[in-house]
Motif scaffolding. Structure first.
Motif, PDB file in Angstrom:
ATOM      1  N   LYS A 167      62.682  25.550   3.912  1.00  0.00           N
ATOM      2  CA  LYS A 167      61.238  25.360   3.817  1.00  0.00           C
ATOM      3  C   LYS A 167      60.732  24.721   5.106  1.00  0.00           C
ATOM      4  O   LYS A 167      61.251  23.692   5.543  1.00  0.00           O
ATOM      5  N   VAL A 168      59.742  25.336   5.717  1.00  0.00           N
ATOM      6  CA  VAL A 168      59.182  24.805   6.961  1.00  0.00           C
ATOM      7  C   VAL A 168      57.778  24.272   6.708  1.00  0.00           C
ATOM      8  O   VAL A 168      57.110  24.657   5.743  1.00  0.00           O
ATOM      9  N   GLU A 169      57.342  23.386   7.577  1.00  0.00           N
ATOM     10  CA  GLU A 169      56.001  22.806   7.490  1.00  0.00           C
ATOM     11  C   GLU A 169      55.078  23.526   8.465  1.00  0.00           C
ATOM     12  O   GLU A 169      55.426  23.731   9.625  1.00  0.00           O
ATOM     13  N   THR A 170      53.909  23.928   7.994  1.00  0.00           N
ATOM     14  CA  THR A 170      52.921  24.543   8.877  1.00  0.00           C
ATOM     15  C   THR A 170      51.634  23.740   8.815  1.00  0.00           C
ATOM     16  O   THR A 170      51.159  23.382   7.742  1.00  0.00           O
ATOM     17  N   ARG A 171      51.078  23.453   9.994  1.00  0.00           N
ATOM     18  CA  ARG A 171      49.814  22.725  10.082  1.00  0.00           C
ATOM     19  C   ARG A 171      49.046  23.235  11.277  1.00  0.00           C
ATOM     20  O   ARG A 171      49.609  23.744  12.240  1.00  0.00           O
ATOM     21  N   ARG A 172      47.737  23.059  11.211  1.00  0.00           N
ATOM     22  CA  ARG A 172      46.898  23.407  12.359  1.00  0.00           C
ATOM     23  C   ARG A 172      47.118  22.387  13.472  1.00  0.00           C
ATOM     24  O   ARG A 172      47.605  21.280  13.227  1.00  0.00           O
ATOM     25  N   GLN A 173      46.738  22.761  14.690  1.00  0.00           N
ATOM     26  CA  GLN A 173      46.874  21.816  15.788  1.00  0.00           C
ATOM     27  C   GLN A 173      45.978  20.605  15.532  1.00  0.00           C
ATOM     28  O   GLN A 173      44.977  20.687  14.811  1.00  0.00           O
ATOM     29  N   VAL A 174      46.335  19.486  16.106  1.00  0.00           N
ATOM     30  CA  VAL A 174      45.556  18.254  15.943  1.00  0.00           C
ATOM     31  C   VAL A 174      44.286  18.341  16.786  1.00  0.00           C
ATOM     32  O   VAL A 174      44.324  18.742  17.953  1.00  0.00           O
ATOM     33  N   ALA A 175      43.164  17.968  16.187  1.00  0.00           N
ATOM     34  CA  ALA A 175      41.909  17.940  16.933  1.00  0.00           C
ATOM     35  C   ALA A 175      42.042  16.968  18.101  1.00  0.00           C
ATOM     36  O   ALA A 175      42.622  15.892  17.969  1.00  0.00           O
ATOM     37  N   LYS A 176      41.497  17.335  19.254  1.00  0.00           N
ATOM     38  CA  LYS A 176      41.661  16.525  20.461  1.00  0.00           C
ATOM     39  C   LYS A 176      41.185  15.095  20.272  1.00  0.00           C
ATOM     40  O   LYS A 176      41.807  14.150  20.765  1.00  0.00           O
ATOM     41  N   GLN A 177      40.076  14.921  19.539  1.00  0.00           N
ATOM     42  CA  GLN A 177      39.538  13.571  19.374  1.00  0.00           C
ATOM     43  C   GLN A 177      40.416  12.712  18.469  1.00  0.00           C
ATOM     44  O   GLN A 177      40.242  11.497  18.401  1.00  0.00           O
ATOM     45  N   ASN A 178      41.376  13.332  17.752  1.00  0.00           N
ATOM     46  CA  ASN A 178      42.255  12.588  16.849  1.00  0.00           C
ATOM     47  C   ASN A 178      43.643  12.339  17.432  1.00  0.00           C
ATOM     48  O   ASN A 178      44.459  11.664  16.812  1.00  0.00           O
ATOM     49  N   MET A 179      43.926  12.905  18.604  1.00  0.00           N
ATOM     50  CA  MET A 179      45.254  12.754  19.186  1.00  0.00           C
ATOM     51  C   MET A 179      45.572  11.281  19.424  1.00  0.00           C
ATOM     52  O   MET A 179      44.781  10.548  19.991  1.00  0.00           O
ATOM     53  N   GLY A 180      46.746  10.874  18.962  1.00  0.00           N
ATOM     54  CA  GLY A 180      47.166   9.496  19.139  1.00  0.00           C
ATOM     55  C   GLY A 180      46.620   8.543  18.111  1.00  0.00           C
ATOM     56  O   GLY A 180      46.934   7.351  18.135  1.00  0.00           O
ATOM     57  N   LYS A 181      45.797   9.036  17.177  1.00  0.00           N
ATOM     58  CA  LYS A 181      45.210   8.181  16.151  1.00  0.00           C
ATOM     59  C   LYS A 181      45.951   8.371  14.823  1.00  0.00           C
ATOM     60  O   LYS A 181      46.502   9.427  14.559  1.00  0.00           O
ATOM     61  N   PRO A 182      45.945   7.348  13.952  1.00  0.00           N
ATOM     62  CA  PRO A 182      46.662   7.437  12.669  1.00  0.00           C
ATOM     63  C   PRO A 182      46.200   8.609  11.809  1.00  0.00           C
ATOM     64  O   PRO A 182      46.999   9.227  11.114  1.00  0.00           O
ATOM     65  N   GLU A 183      44.891   8.923  11.864  1.00  0.00           N
ATOM     66  CA  GLU A 183      44.375   9.983  10.998  1.00  0.00           C
ATOM     67  C   GLU A 183      44.817  11.376  11.412  1.00  0.00           C
ATOM     68  O   GLU A 183      44.630  12.337  10.664  1.00  0.00           O
ATOM     69  N   ALA A 184      45.422  11.486  12.596  1.00  0.00           N
ATOM     70  CA  ALA A 184      45.832  12.800  13.093  1.00  0.00           C
ATOM     71  C   ALA A 184      46.743  13.510  12.107  1.00  0.00           C
ATOM     72  O   ALA A 184      46.622  14.726  11.882  1.00  0.00           O
ATOM     73  N   LYS A 185      47.680  12.780  11.510  1.00  0.00           N
ATOM     74  CA  LYS A 185      48.670  13.402  10.636  1.00  0.00           C
ATOM     75  C   LYS A 185      48.391  13.188   9.154  1.00  0.00           C
ATOM     76  O   LYS A 185      49.143  13.666   8.310  1.00  0.00           O
ATOM     77  N   LEU A 186      47.319  12.457   8.835  1.00  0.00           N
ATOM     78  CA  LEU A 186      46.990  12.212   7.432  1.00  0.00           C
ATOM     79  C   LEU A 186      46.318  13.427   6.812  1.00  0.00           C
ATOM     80  O   LEU A 186      45.478  14.068   7.431  1.00  0.00           O
ATOM     81  N   GLU A 187      46.686  13.728   5.587  1.00  0.00           N
ATOM     82  CA  GLU A 187      46.064  14.831   4.860  1.00  0.00           C
ATOM     83  C   GLU A 187      45.011  14.267   3.911  1.00  0.00           C
ATOM     84  O   GLU A 187      45.330  13.505   2.997  1.00  0.00           O
ATOM     85  N   VAL A 188      43.759  14.615   4.147  1.00  0.00           N
ATOM     86  CA  VAL A 188      42.660  14.184   3.290  1.00  0.00           C
ATOM     87  C   VAL A 188      41.811  15.396   2.937  1.00  0.00           C
ATOM     88  O   VAL A 188      41.850  16.411   3.633  1.00  0.00           O
ATOM     89  N   GLU A 189      41.051  15.281   1.870  1.00  0.00           N
ATOM     90  CA  GLU A 189      40.261  16.415   1.389  1.00  0.00           C
ATOM     91  C   GLU A 189      38.767  16.218   1.622  1.00  0.00           C
ATOM     92  O   GLU A 189      37.953  16.930   1.041  1.00  0.00           O
ATOM     93  N   ARG A 190      38.385  15.298   2.496  1.00  0.00           N
ATOM     94  CA  ARG A 190      36.965  15.016   2.699  1.00  0.00           C
ATOM     95  C   ARG A 190      36.681  14.734   4.158  1.00  0.00           C
ATOM     96  O   ARG A 190      37.534  14.241   4.897  1.00  0.00           O
ATOM     97  N   ILE A 191      35.458  15.015   4.542  1.00  0.00           N
ATOM     98  CA  ILE A 191      34.999  14.696   5.891  1.00  0.00           C
ATOM     99  C   ILE A 191      33.743  13.848   5.802  1.00  0.00           C
ATOM    100  O   ILE A 191      32.985  13.924   4.833  1.00  0.00           O
ATOM    101  N   TRP A 192      33.534  13.028   6.818  1.00  0.00           N
ATOM    102  CA  TRP A 192      32.271  12.332   7.028  1.00  0.00           C
ATOM    103  C   TRP A 192      31.428  13.218   7.919  1.00  0.00           C
ATOM    104  O   TRP A 192      31.932  13.821   8.870  1.00  0.00           O
ATOM    105  N   ILE A 193      30.142  13.323   7.638  1.00  0.00           N
ATOM    106  CA  ILE A 193      29.238  14.109   8.473  1.00  0.00           C
ATOM    107  C   ILE A 193      27.979  13.295   8.736  1.00  0.00           C
ATOM    108  O   ILE A 193      27.399  12.697   7.813  1.00  0.00           O
TER     109      ILE A 193
END
Length: 311
Positions: A167-193
């Protein structure tokens, strides 16, 4: 410590370099300050390098940022200092950032052909790179680029994937503004707008962000192109029976992958208004413990009592 020749050897994998500058303290110290500037001959090579992050040099993860071309004199330069400059607000769903895929948990004996044979039955693979260490051995993950963004959508909508019994893991690339931040790899189901920080201090504007032009239906239709929307929550001022919008809110999706896709485009234009999106990360998401804390976070800004403010 890491030398300029090591940096040049590493980044040359993505294309021809015209300059590598390791920033040091002045003599007699001459110690590295811990960052460097790398200039690519091609803009495309630079963007591909940044998109393929995170990167590790000498077994240490390094942060890659695109430099401000005004201050550094070259739009092909990347480094550990500087900013990414302005972003084009126009949504291009076929931009390379929407066509990239991270694949993890690989067998260390797998080569690129293993991944290309499997994922090539789902979409057209333009590029595949298994990341390797200094000894040439696989690091257990790879980055892939597909011809169309829908190829990545199909892959993500059919996770998990199993290759040769693994079993392999697939994910989209990390958004540039999130690189190096804790939220980069966190899976959440909501966004702030809400309004971009750069718009909050605009002169002559009494209201920025979500306004009366933005109905829940408008937002649902727009964000449905990224994934199935579960809930729309636009926050309002509740004092004295007022229903004036606060300018921000939250969008809930049924799949964290939709959030990862949305935030690849930091600024969205809806009904003529520039709106910024961020992963809405709770303290519970960050700690991953049994705490019941659920104060919604957007970047570094806490929004208390989010669930108690209806639209």
């Amino acid at each position: 410590s890491t030398s300029e020749s090591t940096i040049m050897e590493f980044f040359s994998k993505w294309g021809t370099l015209t300059e590598v500058k390791l920033i040091k303290y002045p003599p007699p110290d001459n110690r590295s300050k811990g960052f460097a500037f790398v200039t690519f001959e091609s803009l495309e090579d630079k963007e591909r390098c940044v998109a393929d992050g995170p990167h590790s040099i000498d077994l240490k993860e390094v942060e890659i940022r695109q430099c401000d071309q005004k201050s550094r004199g070259s739009s092909n330069r990347a480094g550990g200092s500087g900013s990414s400059g302005g972003q084009d607000n126009k949504l291009d769903i076929e931009d390379v950032k929407f066509r990239r895929l991270f694949v993890g948990n690989l067998d260390r004996d797998w080569v690129e052909d293993v991944l290309m044979d499997y994922f090539g039955t789902i979409g057209t693979v333009e590029e595949c790179t298994v990341k390797r260490g200094q000894d040439g051995g696989s690091l257990g993950f790879a980055f892939m680029t597909f011809r169309e963004s829908k190829d990545v959508d199909i892959i993500q909508n059919n996770r998990p994937h199993t290759i040769s019994g693994r079993k392999v893991e697939t994910r989209r690339q990390v958004a540039k503004q999130n690189m190096g931040k804790p939220e980069a790899k966190l899976e959440v189901e909501r966004i702030w707008i809400g309004p971009p920080d750069s718009d909050k201090s605009g002169k002559g504007r009494s209201h920025v962000g979500l306004n009366d032009k933005h109905s829940d239906e408008d937002l649902e239709v727009y964000f449905s192109q990224f994934g199935k929307v579960k809930k729309i929550l636009q926050l309002v001022w509740g004092d004295s029976g007022q229903t004036k919008k606060r300018g921000y809110g939250f969008i809930f999706f049924t799949d964290p992958d939709a959030v990862d896709k949305v935030v690849l485009q930091r600024i969205h234009v809806i009904k003529g208004e520039r709106l910024e999106v961020k992963k809405a990360v709770s303290e519970k998401d960050k700690s991953r413990d049994n705490s019941n804390t659920d104060n919604m976070m957007a970047g570094n800004s806490a929004v208390g009592g989010m669930m108690g403010s209806g639209a």
